[in-house]
Design an enzyme around this catalytic site. Structure first.
Site, short mmCIF file in Angstrom:
data_model
loop_
_atom_site.label_atom_id
_atom_site.label_comp_id
_atom_site.label_asym_id
_atom_site.label_seq_id
_atom_site.Cartn_x
_atom_site.Cartn_y
_atom_site.Cartn_z
N CYS A 1 0.81 -1.22 0.00
CA CYS A 1 0.00 0.00 0.00
C CYS A 1 0.84 1.27 0.00
CB CYS A 1 -0.91 0.02 1.21
SG CYS A 1 -1.91 -1.47 1.40
N HIS B 1 -8.83 4.04 -1.87
CA HIS B 1 -7.51 3.44 -1.71
C HIS B 1 -7.17 2.51 -2.89
CE1 HIS B 1 -3.90 1.98 0.00
NE2 HIS B 1 -4.38 0.98 0.70
#
Length: 384
Positions: free
Chosen positions: A83, A332
């Protein structure tokens, strides 16, 4: 070292997108190039952050993007750091400009995963953990962050309502962001009544899976001055690491990599946390924002909940946290997230953030980590 600037930024909308991973990466890249007021031929290198290109049948994205921009001879580097891929990609682009290798480079982050469905997307995400100890044993990221949340609530006498207030604040900000994935006003009661994902975390404590792309143009100060008056300077850059598995840490209410990266970035920029006007932090879950803001030095350990209760992290509060809506509301797309944070800072410091503008902001910070914080990068930006 050369002074490094950002002179352009672009993003697609975040959410469930129909276009291919290549198409959305190109849309963001072209937006950034046009924002900078330059031609593709002026770009000397490309840095592409992506994690699950295989899900859309396209890895080795760099040459594909460069070719479609009409500059196939320009070298590119594809970067994966879970991430945190976007911030690591930005760091590599920054370092190469600072070292004098290039005058102007493109940094693009992209992800396309929603078409695989929740089961497969969750499985893909689990590969970013220490799979032997965590993902492979059924410890998904909601479960791991739930462990952090449970420890935090117990250690600091925080409540599930405190976590919910983080979500409410970020959704309020996301309502002002036309490119956010979840533009929906919610209440504390909505969060508390949403489905339990991994106690104490509810559905509205968790960020969504998103598709999307963001891109920025980094350059030397000389290049920036020759092309525009509307740019921002990168004044600090830091990276840090933590034990890959959550079980390997002395405490799970802090993320060591954040503290290390922040210390390095503050030192380089010659500032303290008190000098930062706003920050885009990695709020993959509501508990993450609380831990992040403490590890970044904005609040003492255990006191971020009090700051949230008092509204000090709201838009134009003492320090605006996630004016974009954050991962929680903006979305995201993991390969794009870190670059998207930089795009938000650029818009804020160049007067392009519209209704979500942080008033009189001069210094912004981005914080983006991979997995449960096994890798992290922090960057500091200043208006000129």
């Amino acid at each position: 070292m050369e002074k490094v600037c950002v002179i352009g930024a672009g993003s697609t909308k975040y959410g469930k997108l129909e276009d291919s991973i290549t198409d959305i990466a190109l849309q963001a890249s072209v937006d950034a190039i046009e924002s900078a007021g330059i031609e593709p031929k002026e770009i000397q290198a490309g840095y592409i952050s992506n994690v699950f290109g295989i899900a859309d049948k396209q890895v080795h994205l760099g040459p594909v993007i460069m070719s479609n921009l009409g500059i196939p001879e320009v070298p590119s580097l594809s970067i994966e750091s879970a991430c945190g891929s976007g911030s690591v990609s930005f760091r590599e682009a920054y370092a190469n400009v600072a070292a004098g290798f290039y005058d102007a480079v493109l940094a693009t982050g992209v992800e396309k995963v929603t078409h695989t469905g929740t089961e497969w997307t969750t499985t893909y995400f689990s590969y970013c953990s220490d799979f032997f100890y965590e993902g492979g044993e059924g410890a998904s990221f909601p479960g791991l962050f739930a462990s952090m949340a449970r420890a935090y609530l117990a250690e600091f006498k925080a409540t599930e309502e405190d976590l919910a207030m983080v979500a409410v604040k970020n959704h309020d900000n996301g309502l002002l962001n036309p490119k956010a994935h979840l533009r929906k006003k919610i209440t504390v009661d909505d969060v508390l009544k949403s489905a339990v994902v991994a106690s104490p975390l509810k559905l509205y404590d968790c960020c969504p899976f998103s598709d999307g792309a963001s891109a920025v143009i980094l350059c030397s100060e000389k290049f920036a001055k020759a092309h525009t008056k509307n740019y921002v300077q990168v004044t600090g850059s830091g990276r840090g690491g933590s034990p890959a598995a959550l079980q390997g840490r002395e405490r799970i209410t802090t993320i060591p990599s954040t503290k290390l990266a922040a210390q390095a970035a503050y030192k380089m920029a010659g500032i303290t946390p008190k000098d930062v006007d706003f920050a885009e932090v990695h709020d993959c879950f509501t508990i993450a924002e609380l831990v992040d803001t403490e590890d970044l030095g904005f609040f003492e350990k255990g006191t971020a909940v009090q700051a949230v209760r008092e509204g000090r992290t709201k838009l134009n509060g003492d320090i605006s946290i996630n004016p974009s809506g954050g991962l929680k509301s903006k979305g995201h797309p993991i390969g794009a997230t870190g670059i998207g944070q930089v795009a938000e800072v650029f818009d804020q410091l160049t007067g392009k953030a519209g209704e979500r503008t942080v008033k009189d902001a001069k210094i912004g910070l981005t914080h983006n980590f991979g997995a449960t914080g096994a890798s992290c990068a922090v960057h500091i930006f200043q208006s000129v």
